[in-house]
Design a protein around this motif. Structure first.
Motif, PDB file in Angstrom:
ATOM      1  N   HIS A 181      50.939  81.324  76.199  1.00 24.01           N
ATOM      2  CA  HIS A 181      51.287  82.745  76.338  1.00 24.01           C
ATOM      3  C   HIS A 181      50.278  83.453  77.248  1.00 24.01           C
ATOM      4  CE1 HIS A 181      54.604  82.676  73.572  1.00 24.01           C
ATOM      5  NE2 HIS A 181      53.858  82.059  72.668  1.00 24.01           N
ATOM      6  N   ALA A 182      49.007  83.156  77.054  1.00 23.89           N
ATOM      7  CA  ALA A 182      47.981  83.761  77.909  1.00 23.89           C
ATOM      8  C   ALA A 182      48.161  83.293  79.352  1.00 23.89           C
ATOM      9  CB  ALA A 182      46.591  83.407  77.398  1.00 23.89           C
ATOM     10  N   ARG A 183      48.536  82.034  79.527  1.00 25.26           N
ATOM     11  CA  ARG A 183      48.755  81.497  80.871  1.00 25.26           C
ATOM     12  C   ARG A 183      49.816  82.317  81.601  1.00 25.26           C
ATOM     13  NH1 ARG A 183      51.318  75.508  81.832  1.00 25.26           N
ATOM     14  NH2 ARG A 183      49.854  74.855  83.416  1.00 25.26           N
ATOM     15  N   LYS A 184      50.951  82.548  80.941  1.00 24.30           N
ATOM     16  CA  LYS A 184      52.039  83.291  81.593  1.00 24.30           C
ATOM     17  C   LYS A 184      51.629  84.723  81.894  1.00 24.30           C
ATOM     18  CE  LYS A 184      54.991  82.135  78.416  1.00 24.30           C
ATOM     19  NZ  LYS A 184      56.230  82.066  77.643  1.00 24.30           N
ATOM     20  N   THR A 185      50.863  85.332  80.992  1.00 24.70           N
ATOM     21  CA  THR A 185      50.418  86.713  81.206  1.00 24.70           C
ATOM     22  C   THR A 185      49.483  86.803  82.408  1.00 24.70           C
ATOM     23  OG1 THR A 185      50.663  87.195  78.858  1.00 24.70           O
ATOM     24  CG2 THR A 185      49.245  88.671  80.124  1.00 24.70           C
ATOM     25  N   VAL A 186      48.531  85.885  82.499  1.00 23.28           N
ATOM     26  CA  VAL A 186      47.588  85.887  83.624  1.00 23.28           C
ATOM     27  C   VAL A 186      48.320  85.594  84.934  1.00 23.28           C
ATOM     28  CG1 VAL A 186      45.580  84.708  84.627  1.00 23.28           C
ATOM     29  CG2 VAL A 186      45.574  85.346  82.207  1.00 23.28           C
ATOM     30  N   MET A 187      49.217  84.616  84.925  1.00 19.21           N
ATOM     31  CA  MET A 187      49.976  84.298  86.138  1.00 19.21           C
ATOM     32  C   MET A 187      50.776  85.509  86.612  1.00 19.21           C
ATOM     33  SD  MET A 187      51.173  80.428  85.134  1.00 19.21           S
ATOM     34  CE  MET A 187      52.052  79.986  86.622  1.00 19.21           C
ATOM     35  N   ALA A 188      51.397  86.220  85.680  1.00 22.24           N
ATOM     36  CA  ALA A 188      52.180  87.407  86.043  1.00 22.24           C
ATOM     37  C   ALA A 188      51.281  88.491  86.628  1.00 22.24           C
ATOM     38  CB  ALA A 188      52.936  87.928  84.825  1.00 22.24           C
ATOM     39  N   ALA A 189      50.122  88.690  86.033  1.00 19.54           N
ATOM     40  CA  ALA A 189      49.213  89.731  86.511  1.00 19.54           C
ATOM     41  C   ALA A 189      48.661  89.417  87.906  1.00 19.54           C
ATOM     42  CB  ALA A 189      48.056  89.909  85.521  1.00 19.54           C
ATOM     43  N   LEU A 190      48.464  88.151  88.202  1.00 13.96           N
ATOM     44  CA  LEU A 190      47.904  87.756  89.500  1.00 13.96           C
ATOM     45  C   LEU A 190      48.919  87.788  90.636  1.00 13.96           C
ATOM     46  CD1 LEU A 190      45.761  84.625  88.484  1.00 13.96           C
ATOM     47  CD2 LEU A 190      44.898  86.871  89.215  1.00 13.96           C
ATOM     48  N   SER A 191      50.211  87.851  90.306  1.00 10.05           N
ATOM     49  CA  SER A 191      51.248  87.575  91.292  1.00 10.05           C
ATOM     50  C   SER A 191      52.061  88.788  91.705  1.00 10.05           C
ATOM     51  CB  SER A 191      52.196  86.503  90.722  1.00 10.05           C
ATOM     52  OG  SER A 191      51.466  85.346  90.394  1.00 10.05           O
TER      53      SER A 191
END
Length: 189
Positions: free
Chosen positions: A88-98
């Protein structure tokens, strides 16, 4: 746009066309000075894509949960590797970076990630473009499902149009550059 998140398989698939498409996408990303954000692994289509971007002089940001890093599947040569606590944290960070999101061929994880991020767009949590790189018609059945959901009244036409699609990465990026999110509420009649 500065960074594109790509969801794709940690396996290579059966067709060489999938790896070729990853290298073609890498060419387009680097040519457009777009940095890659992805799941941080060094295997499968994920590894091919990351290696191809790096070989062409581009920047790659990986995001990987600690448990996968512990299994030693993390890419060791990235521009930046974010190690997070959970998927879940992975998807949140990926979304924030992109600034946009592309799905290439993959399995359950790839499907779940692209559907979740386009759903976030439908709910207006973001207005970033989302698309499918439809190599060898890989996503044709998914597109037929979405068209049926639209025809049956479960998916509004404006929201169906949010998931862009092309078999050519350069054309898909051009669609991203022209994209404007629909400003319609999901529950408006």
């Amino acid at each position: 746009m500065r960074r594109i998140c790509v969801y794709c398989g940690s396996n290579s698939g059966r067709r060489p066309a999938y790896a070729a498409a990853a290298r073609d996408l890498a060419d387009v990303l680097v040519r457009h000075e777009l940095e890659l954000v992805y799941g941080g692994a060094d295997m499968g289509i994920m590894g091919v894509l990351a290696d191809a971007v790096l070989e062409r002089g581009g920047k790659v940001h990986g995001v990987i949960p600690q448990m996968l890093r512990d299994k030693e599947i993390a890419h060791r040569g990235l521009t930046e590797l974010h190690v997070v606590a959970s998927m879940h944290a992975r998807k949140t960070v990926m979304a924030a970076l992109s600034d946009g999101f592309i799905a290439m061929p993959g399995g359950f994880g790839t499907l779940e990630e692209i559907i979740e991020i386009v759903t976030w767009g439908q709910l207006r949590f973001h207005d970033k473009p989302c698309g499918l790189l439809n190599t060898n018609g890989y996503f044709d059945h998914l597109l037929a499902y979405l068209d049926n959901a639209n025809a049956e009244g479960f998916l509004r036409t404006e929201n169906r149009s949010m998931l862009l699609c092309d078999s050519d990465p350069a054309r898909l990026i051009r669609q991203f550059e022209r994209y404007t999110a629909p400003h319609v509420e999901k529950w408006t009649t």
